[in-house]
Every structure is written in C-alpha cells, then in structure tokens.
Scaffold this active site. Structure first.
Site, PDB file in Angstrom:
ATOM      1  CD  GLU B  85       6.455  -8.110   1.969  1.00 44.45           C
ATOM      2  OE1 GLU B  85       6.683  -8.658   3.057  1.00 44.45           O
ATOM      3  OE2 GLU B  85       6.819  -6.952   1.686  1.00 44.45           O
ATOM      4  NE  ARG B  95       2.148   5.103   8.173  1.00 43.26           N
ATOM      5  CZ  ARG B  95       2.323   6.190   7.410  1.00 43.26           C
ATOM      6  NH1 ARG B  95       1.973   7.385   7.862  1.00 43.26           N
ATOM      7  NH2 ARG B  95       2.845   6.094   6.207  1.00 43.26           N
ATOM      8  CB  CYS B 148       0.330  -4.290   0.321  1.00 40.83           C
ATOM      9  SG  CYS B 148       0.674  -3.030  -0.935  1.00 40.83           S
ATOM     10  CG  HIS B 173       5.695  -4.531  -0.903  1.00 41.94           C
ATOM     11  ND1 HIS B 173       5.370  -5.202   0.252  1.00 41.94           N
ATOM     12  CD2 HIS B 173       4.698  -3.626  -1.082  1.00 41.94           C
ATOM     13  CE1 HIS B 173       4.246  -4.720   0.746  1.00 41.94           C
ATOM     14  NE2 HIS B 173       3.810  -3.756  -0.042  1.00 41.94           N
TER      15      HIS B 173
END
Lengths: 221, 221, 221, 221
Positions: B85, B95, B148, B173
């Site tokens: 990342e 979410r 994360c 990831h």
C-alpha cells in the site's frame, strides 16, 4: 464407461499462443502423462494452437489411442478458477490470429453438423469435488469462439458417432500461471501444482461418477 | 536503517473477520515468525480485527520490540496479487462491523493528526522483485477505510515521531486463500506458500533497498 | 459558506487527453456555465491536462473569481457512476504522459506540504441525493495519481490557507460518454444529459448542506 | 424476408423479476409498440418471467401475429452495453427461482430437440450500426441458462420449422436502467431513451440487412 485395467485417458493441452512462451494447459497434461488414475492411464498429447490442425492432431490421437475418456485443456487468461465447460458451439470467430496466422470469422467448425454439443463429463460433480479439495472451480457456459471451442466442438462431434459409444469427453479451461500474470497487473492466476491437482481430481471424478449431480450452476445471463 | 545482527522485524497479521475462520495475513506472519532475513529476526504479532484495540496491541508490540522494520499485513479479499500500500489515510469508515461490533463512520484514526502518511517501505522495488520471482504484485493507492487502513495509519503515525527515527514501515495486502475463494465463485486467490514467499521477499527487499525505484506505478483514477 | 446573490461557483473540467477528442468533464462544466444554482453563478474554466500548468490555470481562476465553492471535474474512464472523491494525495505518479509529454514519477504536487487533504464537499449527501434522483453515484477513496489528483490536491492546498476560509471544494470523477465507450467494448458510460443533471444536483447539495451525512460509504480495502 | 406494407414485427419484453419493480426490456418494447420501422409495425408483447409460461405466451403471439421478424429482449443486469446474443442452448439451469418459484436444473427447454440454435439476426451489422450511432454494443456468446435463454431457444426452435420459413429472429440483452443501478453501487446502466433508440436501430438493421457482416466479434474464452 467402466474403468478397467486397460482404460486409456486422452488428455490434451495446447502449445503456447499469443506471444506467450508457456501454456499451463500443456504443462498440466505433461505432468500427468503416464499417471494411472482409477485404473485409467493418462496419455498426454499436445495440440497446435491452429484452427484445423488442432482438430487433425486430436483425430489422430483418438484413432490411435481409442481412449475411454477424453479431456481437452485450454488456457483462459483472466479467469481465476478451474472451469469445466458446458457447451461447445459449431463456430469459429477469431479475435486474434492463431499460431499459423489464420483468423476465421463465422465459419463452422464442422460443416453440416449440429449447432452445439453438451459436455458429457460430470461437470457439476467435478466442481463440487474440486471445491471440497480447496481448489476454486465453477461451471462455464461459454468456451469462447477461438481454438479452444474449436477443439471442444470437434471432440464432441467425434464422440457423438456410433463408434465412440460410451466414451465421455469434454473441455476444461485453466487459469494463467503466476509467471504469466506478473506481466499483466491484476490478472488472476493459479500455481501449476494446484492446476495439476485439479485436473487429477477432475479425471478421478470422471472415472467414478456416472450420473452428474443435479445442483444449479446456471447464470442469469 | 542498517541491518545488524540485533535487528528486529515486527510482522503483524490479523485474526479472522467477517465470518471467516482463517486469515492469510496471520498465517503468513506466523509462518515467518522467528525466521532471520538479512540479519533481522521476524517477530510475528497477531492483531485483533477491532478498531482501537488493533492499534493498542500494535503499540505494545512497538514499545516492547523496538523493531528496525515494521510490516503489517491484511487480507484484501478479491484482489489477485500482493499489493504493497502506498498511503494510509486518517479516517475510519466501516462498511461492516468489526469483530467487536464497532462500525465507526467518518472518524479520525488519530485526532488532530495529519490527513495521511505515505508508506516508507520501498514499495516499487518490492513489486519489481516479487514479479521477477514470479509472484504477481502491484502497488495499491488505497488501503480502504476499515481496520487495515486504521492499523496502517496508526503505525505510520507512531513511526513519524522522533523516537522512531529511521524505522521504516508500511502495509501489504494479501489475496484470499484458495480455501476461502471456493466459497465465492470467481474470487481470485493465492496459495499460502506463495504468499509466504512473497512476504519473505518483501522483507528482504525492505532490509536491503534504501532508495526506492523510480518506476511509474500510478493510476489514472 | 452562505449562498448569497453574489456567490460565485468555480467549476473546472479538463481538455481531452490520451488520444480522445472529447472530455465529458469539460462538456459538463461548459453546459452549466452561467447557470445560477441556489444563488450561486457557475463559472466554467477549462484546465489543460498537463502537470503544473493545470494547477496554474486553476490558481489564476481562484484569484480572479474568489469563488465561494469550487468543484473540479475529471474523467474516470471505466467507472460506471458519478464518484465524489474523498481524499487528494500529495503525489504525482503518471502511468502515461500528460498532454505535454510530462510523466512525473513519485514527485510531490506541492513540496513541503501535507501528505493529503480531505474533500470539504458534503460527498455523502451528494451521493444520497444523486441516487434519489436516479443517478448512480458512490464515494471514491482514491482519485489516482495522475492530473486529476494533482488538481484536486492543488485545489485543497490553496483552500486550506487562511485567505480561503470557509470556501469549500473538492473533486468529482465522471464516467465516459457513450461515444467514447463504443471504442472500448465493455466500458461503462453515462449520457451527457445525466452527467449534467448529476453535477447540477451535486452543486445544489454543496450549496445547501453544511454538515455532511454520517452514513458509511467505506471500503474494506 | 422482404419488408412490405403488411410486415409485422414481434418485439417481446419481460415482466420485472428478482424483486425488481421495473424491467427495461418491457419498457423498451412498450415504447416501440405500434411504431412503423422500414415498413414493419412493431407489436409489443410482455412475457412472464416464468419457465414454460413464457414460451407459451410467445407461442400464442407467434400464431396470432405471423410476424416477419421476431426480437426478444431481456435484462442483463451488470452488462454495460446492448448485447445481441449469438446462440441459444437447449438447457434450463436456474440460479434463482423464476417468478412462479420454479427453479429447473439441467432440464431441456424442448425435449429431443437440437442442443442449440444460432440467432438468425444480423448481429454484427447491428453492433456496428449501434456503435456508429454512439450506443455501446457488442456480440454476446452466452445468453445464460435462465428464462432469457429459455425464451431465446424456444423462439429459434419455432422459427426453425418449415412453416416459419424466412422468418428471422433472435434475442438482445439490454443493461439495467440507472434507477436500478442506484441500488447496486458500481453496476453499469443505460438510460431508457438510449435503449429505445438502440432497439429501434437494431430492428431497422434487421429489416434492411440480409447478409450479416463478416467482422470478427469472437472471444478467446
């Protein structure tokens, strides 16, 4: 088809195409060549990625081996799982040239032959068994219109003849290898070891399951 | 950071979340625990998939270990490759609920802190080395807004303080495992062995490359 | 920001790029030029798709207009809906050259400036209002690393200065037009009329909603 | 088929399904009902989204109208463009129940009938004409295994009989409407007006083009 000591299993894979230097479909077939699975011996044959010629090499192998089971493999770059194909259509429509530069458009694979054939492999049992073995798989309802579908159709047409009574066959697409996916960021892949295990399991299923599962595996569109 | 005989590498992974029973990020960290890579010893620490608590466990590990390098791992279900990342943002927007049922919306990870931090890992060298090793990888420009990113931001915020001068860190990831993908037809996956090799190579790269490559790895949008 | 009779709304769009002959972001801005929305008058300005130059033209427009609201638009080819962007990052990393042939890699948009800025538009209220109006929309957590993000970051950096107190701004990506999508089979698109309605509604929302909704719109990764 | 003053064009669309309250396939058919295109009059008929019943309503319409051209429309939620279908297969395999709760698995649409039929519409000319009109379109090689394919197969089977000599027919999938896509973030859509224009153009093409184009529109897999 009953598995006997003398059963022969024809397993075909393709040579590399579209500028690639490797084709997992052939790597898998080659790795399983000579292996005995539920009493059947795997005979690996490489097909050229060429319209017409691929069919011819397949025909010769069918004549020579008289196999009890035939599975043709092909690469489906971009798919993430093992996909037994449901239906072969009588149509060549090439988006790119094949390895001999041929690019047929809307031609029949076999003239004056049926529009399509369904796979006679137990594709749903294969998918279930693969998933239970931890290998992603799903039924595909289109094998495209390139050399993969061409070979699939030709195979099913040959097997539909009286002389091939009871011989089951079909086509399974495999994903790209990681070493191919590194060149196309975002492309899904599956390691060769898993692909080999998958096709071994698919053959085992085909040798043991006579009546396919009645589980839905359809698509809305 | 210079790799010395006493270097400690903190490698974190998450516990399973969202009804899953396994999380490859932890399986990878666990597998590399104790391994010595370019003179650094990997210390694997599992983080809870809970806003706040994850940051707290991370803090304790940082204090206790005083590592020279920190890499946090997390699962990105659906991605097909290893994705270092690029940027952590100061925002929680969940979410789905985390493992403790918390579901923050538009809250800062750390109050009165910068909007974002860039990874200080050589992410482009990692991607190149992984691809050369035959493992699909690409730079990601968003780590999402769930736990994360929360841990990634918290980590970079801690490392930005004077006391952590020279300590590099970041987030990577990893894709789902095949055994997870079998439950979601079409989901890409990567076998655990490849994921472990990938993170070993990523650590090796971080221990040896001081100046990242200047290769474009951007997105138009 | 209160909408008064003298409010000016700066709406920027880009010139075409990457061999295209049209850019919906400019078509939308141009179509709304001069329109009065909740007491604010839209001033459309076209930006070059060039790193640096785009920022300069934006600066001049900001100085000249002293707008009460600024919305920059850009094309996100492949996205299917209207996507208000959440965060601008201080990074240029060009996958392709811009219209002047520049292709910066890992350069700051503004040196010695923060890593990122969050949009100050009510992006969640915009998304809800657009959906209620029957126009597909969603919050995006990455504006990429090309000229769109470059302009978005430059804008937020300018608006963060004391002189711009109370001026809200942000970036919205729009999909390709159908006439662009016909050239790339499978590419999603949205007709110009719907894009214009969408941005009109987005402006109306920005002029009337002071406090954004607290609805989750996050991504797991 | 020659277009005469008395030509009748049967255009079918489906009732809503899967909890939706609208189906663009019917909205399009309804909008074109009564329109005269190249000397043919459009007769719109709504089909139930029910295996068997849909085929029955289609049969009645065929008997009653004796049309010179038949186009059946269906919704392909998720596709971004207009997709004339190439092939109908003799198979029902329902992923979800139809509107009457039926969920057939691996049943023939018509017993003892061919495995598939190809569309007799000029699908490639349609795609080219639509693209030239600025409407995204592409040939599809699978119509799925749900009620759409069921109706498509039933239609082609009827038209293959001697009595229907010269009557051309086929199936075209249309995308979701924007008002449907707002409920599923990321879903592509097309406004009703564009869908109506597209089908009008497709009919015009079918009424005027006897020999389809020989342009490749194939898929590798």
């Amino acid at each position: 088809m009953t598995a006997s000591a003398v059963s022969r299993i024809l397993l075909t894979g393709f040579e590399p195409f579209d500028k690639d230097s490797i084709n997992p479909s052939w790597e898998v077939a080659r790795a399983l060549d000579g292996e005995v699975i539920v009493g059947g011996t795997v005979h690996a044959v490489q097909l050229p990625c060429v319209f017409g010629n691929a069919m011819q090499v397949l025909d010769e192998a069918l004549t020579q081996l008289q196999p009890a089971l035939v599975i043709s493999l092909g690469l489906a770059g971009g798919r993430s799982d093992i996909t037994p194909e449901r239906v072969a259509i009588n149509l060549d429509d090439a988006r790119i040239p094949d390895n001999a530069g041929k690019q047929p458009v809307d031609e029949a694979v076999v003239s004056n032959a049926p529009a399509a054939y369904f796979s006679t492999l137990p594709i749903k049992a294969m998918v279930r068994n693969l998933r239970e073995a931890g290998i992603p798989a799903s039924v595909s309802n289109t094998a495209g219109t390139f050399v993969c579908n061409h070979v699939f159709y030709a195979l099913m047409h040959r097997l539909s003849r009286r002389a091939a009574a009871g011989v089951r066959g079909g086509f399974i697409h495999v994903p790209a290898l990681p070493q191919q996916a590194v060149k196309q960021p975002g492309m899904a892949s599956m390691v060769l070891e898993a692909q080999i295990s998958a096709i071994r399991e698919a053959i085992r299923t085909a040798m043991t399951v006579q009546q396919d599962l009645r589980e839905n595996a359809g698509q809305l569109h």
